[in-house]
Design a protein around this motif. Structure first.
Motif, PDB file in Angstrom:
ATOM      1  N   LEU A   1       0.826  -1.208   0.000  1.00 14.08           N
ATOM      2  CA  LEU A   1       0.000   0.000   0.000  1.00 14.08           C
ATOM      3  C   LEU A   1       0.862   1.261   0.000  1.00 14.08           C
ATOM      4  O   LEU A   1       0.567   2.230  -0.715  1.00 14.08           O
ATOM      5  N   GLN A   2       1.921   1.246   0.790  1.00 12.05           N
ATOM      6  CA  GLN A   2       2.810   2.403   0.850  1.00 12.05           C
ATOM      7  C   GLN A   2       3.524   2.620  -0.480  1.00 12.05           C
ATOM      8  O   GLN A   2       3.678   3.754  -0.940  1.00 12.05           O
ATOM      9  N   ASP A   3       3.967   1.525  -1.120  1.00 16.86           N
ATOM     10  CA  ASP A   3       4.652   1.646  -2.415  1.00 16.86           C
ATOM     11  C   ASP A   3       3.716   2.179  -3.492  1.00 16.86           C
ATOM     12  O   ASP A   3       4.108   3.021  -4.309  1.00 16.86           O
ATOM     13  N   LEU A   4       2.489   1.683  -3.504  1.00 18.05           N
ATOM     14  CA  LEU A   4       1.517   2.175  -4.478  1.00 18.05           C
ATOM     15  C   LEU A   4       1.234   3.663  -4.271  1.00 18.05           C
ATOM     16  O   LEU A   4       1.137   4.430  -5.236  1.00 18.05           O
ATOM     17  N   ASN A   5       1.120   4.082  -3.017  1.00 17.60           N
ATOM     18  CA  ASN A   5       0.856   5.491  -2.731  1.00 17.60           C
ATOM     19  C   ASN A   5       2.038   6.372  -3.122  1.00 17.60           C
ATOM     20  O   ASN A   5       1.852   7.492  -3.596  1.00 17.60           O
ATOM     21  N   GLU A   6       3.264   5.863  -2.931  1.00 13.47           N
ATOM     22  CA  GLU A   6       4.444   6.632  -3.337  1.00 13.47           C
ATOM     23  C   GLU A   6       4.458   6.873  -4.844  1.00 13.47           C
ATOM     24  O   GLU A   6       4.952   7.900  -5.309  1.00 13.47           O
ATOM     25  N   ASP A   7       3.913   5.925  -5.599  1.00 18.33           N
ATOM     26  CA  ASP A   7       3.808   6.092  -7.054  1.00 18.33           C
ATOM     27  C   ASP A   7       2.536   6.823  -7.448  1.00 18.33           C
ATOM     28  O   ASP A   7       2.180   6.873  -8.636  1.00 18.33           O
ATOM     29  N   ARG A   8       1.835   7.406  -6.484  1.00 23.33           N
ATOM     30  CA  ARG A   8       0.609   8.189  -6.675  1.00 23.33           C
ATOM     31  C   ARG A   8      -0.500   7.374  -7.333  1.00 23.33           C
ATOM     32  O   ARG A   8      -1.289   7.878  -8.155  1.00 23.33           O
ATOM     33  N   VAL A   9      -0.571   6.091  -7.001  1.00 22.82           N
ATOM     34  CA  VAL A   9      -1.656   5.239  -7.472  1.00 22.82           C
ATOM     35  C   VAL A   9      -2.863   5.435  -6.551  1.00 22.82           C
ATOM     36  O   VAL A   9      -2.721   5.410  -5.322  1.00 22.82           O
ATOM     37  N   SER A  10      -4.038   5.631  -7.129  1.00 23.41           N
ATOM     38  CA  SER A  10      -5.243   5.851  -6.325  1.00 23.41           C
ATOM     39  C   SER A  10      -5.629   4.584  -5.565  1.00 23.41           C
ATOM     40  O   SER A  10      -5.585   3.477  -6.108  1.00 23.41           O
ATOM     41  N   LEU A  11      -5.989   4.775  -4.280  1.00 21.07           N
ATOM     42  CA  LEU A  11      -6.438   3.668  -3.435  1.00 21.07           C
ATOM     43  C   LEU A  11      -7.922   3.796  -3.104  1.00 21.07           C
ATOM     44  O   LEU A  11      -8.385   3.256  -2.102  1.00 21.07           O
ATOM     45  N   ASN A  12      -8.631   4.521  -3.932  1.00 17.47           N
ATOM     46  CA  ASN A  12     -10.058   4.711  -3.649  1.00 17.47           C
ATOM     47  C   ASN A  12     -10.806   3.382  -3.779  1.00 17.47           C
ATOM     48  O   ASN A  12     -10.407   2.485  -4.519  1.00 17.47           O
ATOM     49  N   ASN A  13     -11.871   3.275  -3.004  1.00 19.70           N
ATOM     50  CA  ASN A  13     -12.695   2.050  -2.947  1.00 19.70           C
ATOM     51  C   ASN A  13     -11.921   0.851  -2.391  1.00 19.70           C
ATOM     52  O   ASN A  13     -12.303  -0.303  -2.628  1.00 19.70           O
ATOM     53  N   LEU A  14     -10.831   1.104  -1.675  1.00 22.75           N
ATOM     54  CA  LEU A  14     -10.072   0.023  -1.050  1.00 22.75           C
ATOM     55  C   LEU A  14     -10.958  -0.685  -0.024  1.00 22.75           C
ATOM     56  O   LEU A  14     -11.613  -0.044   0.789  1.00 22.75           O
ATOM     57  N   ASP A  15     -10.954  -2.009  -0.038  1.00 24.08           N
ATOM     58  CA  ASP A  15     -11.835  -2.789   0.838  1.00 24.08           C
ATOM     59  C   ASP A  15     -10.981  -3.601   1.806  1.00 24.08           C
ATOM     60  O   ASP A  15     -10.522  -4.696   1.475  1.00 24.08           O
ATOM     61  N   LEU A  16     -10.744  -3.040   3.015  1.00 21.47           N
ATOM     62  CA  LEU A  16      -9.890  -3.703   4.019  1.00 21.47           C
ATOM     63  C   LEU A  16     -10.534  -3.643   5.409  1.00 21.47           C
ATOM     64  O   LEU A  16      -9.920  -3.152   6.363  1.00 21.47           O
ATOM     65  N   PRO A  17     -11.730  -4.132   5.569  1.00 26.98           N
ATOM     66  CA  PRO A  17     -12.345  -4.098   6.909  1.00 26.98           C
ATOM     67  C   PRO A  17     -11.596  -5.009   7.873  1.00 26.98           C
ATOM     68  O   PRO A  17     -11.205  -6.128   7.515  1.00 26.98           O
ATOM     69  N   GLY A  18     -11.376  -4.493   9.071  1.00 28.81           N
ATOM     70  CA  GLY A  18     -10.731  -5.287  10.114  1.00 28.81           C
ATOM     71  C   GLY A  18      -9.241  -5.480   9.943  1.00 28.81           C
ATOM     72  O   GLY A  18      -8.625  -6.257  10.687  1.00 28.81           O
ATOM     73  N   ALA A  19      -8.598  -4.794   9.010  1.00 28.52           N
ATOM     74  CA  ALA A  19      -7.166  -4.970   8.766  1.00 28.52           C
ATOM     75  C   ALA A  19      -6.346  -4.244   9.830  1.00 28.52           C
ATOM     76  O   ALA A  19      -6.742  -3.191  10.341  1.00 28.52           O
ATOM     77  N   LYS A  20      -5.168  -4.806  10.135  1.00 35.85           N
ATOM     78  CA  LYS A  20      -4.257  -4.166  11.088  1.00 35.85           C
ATOM     79  C   LYS A  20      -3.231  -3.368  10.276  1.00 35.85           C
ATOM     80  O   LYS A  20      -2.356  -3.947   9.616  1.00 35.85           O
ATOM     81  N   LEU A  21      -3.345  -2.046  10.311  1.00 36.00           N
ATOM     82  CA  LEU A  21      -2.496  -1.145   9.518  1.00 36.00           C
ATOM     83  C   LEU A  21      -1.813  -0.126  10.429  1.00 36.00           C
ATOM     84  O   LEU A  21      -1.745   1.066  10.127  1.00 36.00           O
ATOM     85  N   VAL A  22      -1.287  -0.626  11.532  1.00 34.67           N
ATOM     86  CA  VAL A  22      -0.672   0.242  12.539  1.00 34.67           C
ATOM     87  C   VAL A  22       0.520   0.983  11.946  1.00 34.67           C
ATOM     88  O   VAL A  22       1.362   0.384  11.274  1.00 34.67           O
ATOM     89  N   ARG A  23       0.565   2.309  12.168  1.00 33.01           N
ATOM     90  CA  ARG A  23       1.666   3.187  11.759  1.00 33.01           C
ATOM     91  C   ARG A  23       1.895   3.189  10.241  1.00 33.01           C
ATOM     92  O   ARG A  23       2.994   3.481   9.770  1.00 33.01           O
TER      93      ARG A  23
END
Length: 346
Positions: free
Chosen positions: A194-216
Motif C-alpha cells: 500500500l505504501q509503495d503504491l501510494n508513493e507512485d501516486r496510485v489511487s487507493l479509492n474504494n479500497l476494501d480492508l475491513p478489520g485490517a491491522k495497519l498500525v503506523r
C-alpha cells in the motif's frame, strides 16, 4: 530623449565628462536607436554624429517631481516598448530553438508510444546506416568502431523504454499482495504494498480492508475516498492531506493518527477512536461523528460544519478556530475542551 540623457550624464559626471566620453555615449545611443527603429520597421535614417546639446534646464527626476499618474503611464509605456523591441530581436533567435524543441518532442512522443520491438529495430537501422554511409576516418566512424559502448547505449535506451511496463508489472504485483491478504488481519507485506503504491501516486479509492491491522502505516496524500476500513486498526498512522471523503471508518482505531489537512467530508466515523489525533485544518463537513472518541484531539481550524456529533467525546479537545456552531456541538461532551473562540469549556 537623447539630449536629456547626455545632459544628465554631463550634470552628474562633471569633470569626468570628457569630449571622448561624450562622443562614445552619443555613438552608442544613436546606434541603439537605429537598431530599435529598424527592428520596429520605421524607415528613418540615423546619423551617427553628436547632436547639438541645447541649453535645457536640468531637474533631477524624483518621485516628488513626477506625478503618480505619469509614473504609472511611463512604466506601462516602457514595458510595452521593451516587450515589442525584445520580441523583434529574439524572434529570429528563438525560431530555430522552437523548431528543435518541437522535433525533440515529436521524437519523444514516438519513443514512448511505439512498441519496444519497433524502437529496437529503428535504433539498429540507424546504426547500420551510419556504419554503411559514414566515411572511414571520420569522427563518427571512429566513435562507431567502439561497438561495446554503442551496444551498452542501445541497451540503456531500451531499458528506459521498458520502464513504464516494469512499473505496471510492479503495481500489478503490489495489488496481488493486497488481494491475497484479503481477510487476513495482520500482513506486513500488505502495508508495504500500500505504501509503495501510494508513493507512485496510485489511487487507493474504494479500497476494501475491513478489520485490517495497519498500525503506523504511512500514506500521506493518499486517495482513500469511499474506502471501507471499518473496524481496522490504524493507530498512529500518517494520513496527512489524505482524501477519505465518504470513507467507511466506523469503529476504526485512529488513536494518535495524523489527519492534518485531510478530507473526511461525509465520512462515517461513528464509534471510531480518534483520541489524541491531529485533525488540524481537516475537512469534516457533514461527517458522522456519533459516539466518536475525540478526547484530546487537535481540531484547531477544522471544518465541522454540519457534522453529526451526538454523544461525541470532545473532552480536552482543541477546537480553537474550528468552523462549528453551538447547534452542532449541542449533543457532544465538551468538558475541558478549548472552544472555537479560544475559551475553555466549563
Amino acid at each position: 530623449m537623447g539630449e536629456i540623457l547626455i545632459k544628465t550624464f554631463a550634470e552628474y559626471l562633471q569633470e569626468d565628462w570628457t569630449p571622448e566620453v561624450a562622443q562614445a555615449w552619443v555613438d552608442t545611443y544613436m546606434t541603439i536607436s537605429g537598431l530599435m527603429l529598424e527592428g520596429a520597421g520605421v524607415d528613418v535614417a540615423v546619423k551617427l554624429e553628436q547632436p547639438e546639446i541645447k541649453a535645457i534646464p536640468f531637474t533631477p527626476l524624483t518621485r516628488e517631481t513626477v506625478s503618480p499618474k505619469r509614473r504609472r503611464g511611463g512604466r506601462k509605456m516602457r514595458a510595452v516598448s521593451e516587450q515589442l523591441n525584445l520580441s523583434k530581436v529574439t524572434r529570429p533567435i528563438l525560431k530555430p530553438i522552437k523548431l528543435i524543441q518541437n522535433s525533440f518532442k515529436m521524437i519523444l512522443d514516438w519513443f514512448w508510444k511505439s512498441p519496444t520491438w519497433l524502437v529496437a529495430i529503428s535504433i539498429a537501422s540507424i546504426l547500420a546506416i551510419l556504419f554503411i554511409f559514414i566515411p572511414d576516418g571520420s569522427i563518427i566512424s571512429r566513435l562507431l568502431s567502439y561497438v561495446d559502448p554503442i551496444s551498452i547505449m542501445a541497451a540503456l535506451i531500451l531499458y528506459i523504454k521498458e520502464s513504464p511496463d516494469r512499473k505496471k508489472e510492479f503495481h500489478y504485483q503490489a495489488w496481488s499482495v493486497i488481494d491475497a491478504a484479503h481477510g487476513v488481519k495482520v500482513s506486513p507485506a500488505r502495508i508495504i504494498a500500500l505504501q509503495d503504491l501510494n508513493e507512485d501516486r496510485v489511487s487507493l479509492n474504494n479500497l476494501d480492508l475491513p478489520g485490517a491491522k495497519l498500525v503506523r502505516i504511512n500514506l500521506p496524500k493518499a486517495d482513500l475516498s469511499e474506502a471501507n476500513l471499518t473496524k481496522s486498526d490504524m493507530n498512529h498512522a500518517n494520513l496527512n492531506h489524505a482524501n477519505l471523503g465518504n470513507a467507511l471508518l466506523a469503529r476504526v482505531n485512529l488513536t494518535g493518527v495524523n489527519l492534518s489537512y485531510a478530507n473526511l467530508g461525509f465520512a462515517k466515523l461513528s464509534y471510531a477512536n480518534l483520541s489524541s489525533a491531529n485533525l488540524c485544518y481537516a475537512n469534516l463537513i457533514c461527517a458522522d461523528l456519533r459516539d466518536t472518541n475525540l478526547s484530546g484531539a487537535n481540531l484547531s481550524n477544522a471544518n465541522l460544519s454540519g457534522a453529526d456529533m451526538k454523544n461525541a467525546y470532545l473532552t480536552g479537545a482543541n477546537l480553537e478556530g474550528a468552523n462549528v456552531s453551538e447547534y452542532d456541538l449541542r449533543g457532544a461532551y465538551l468538558k475541558g475542551a478549548i472552544m472555537p473562540d479560544g475559551s475553555k469549556h466549563a
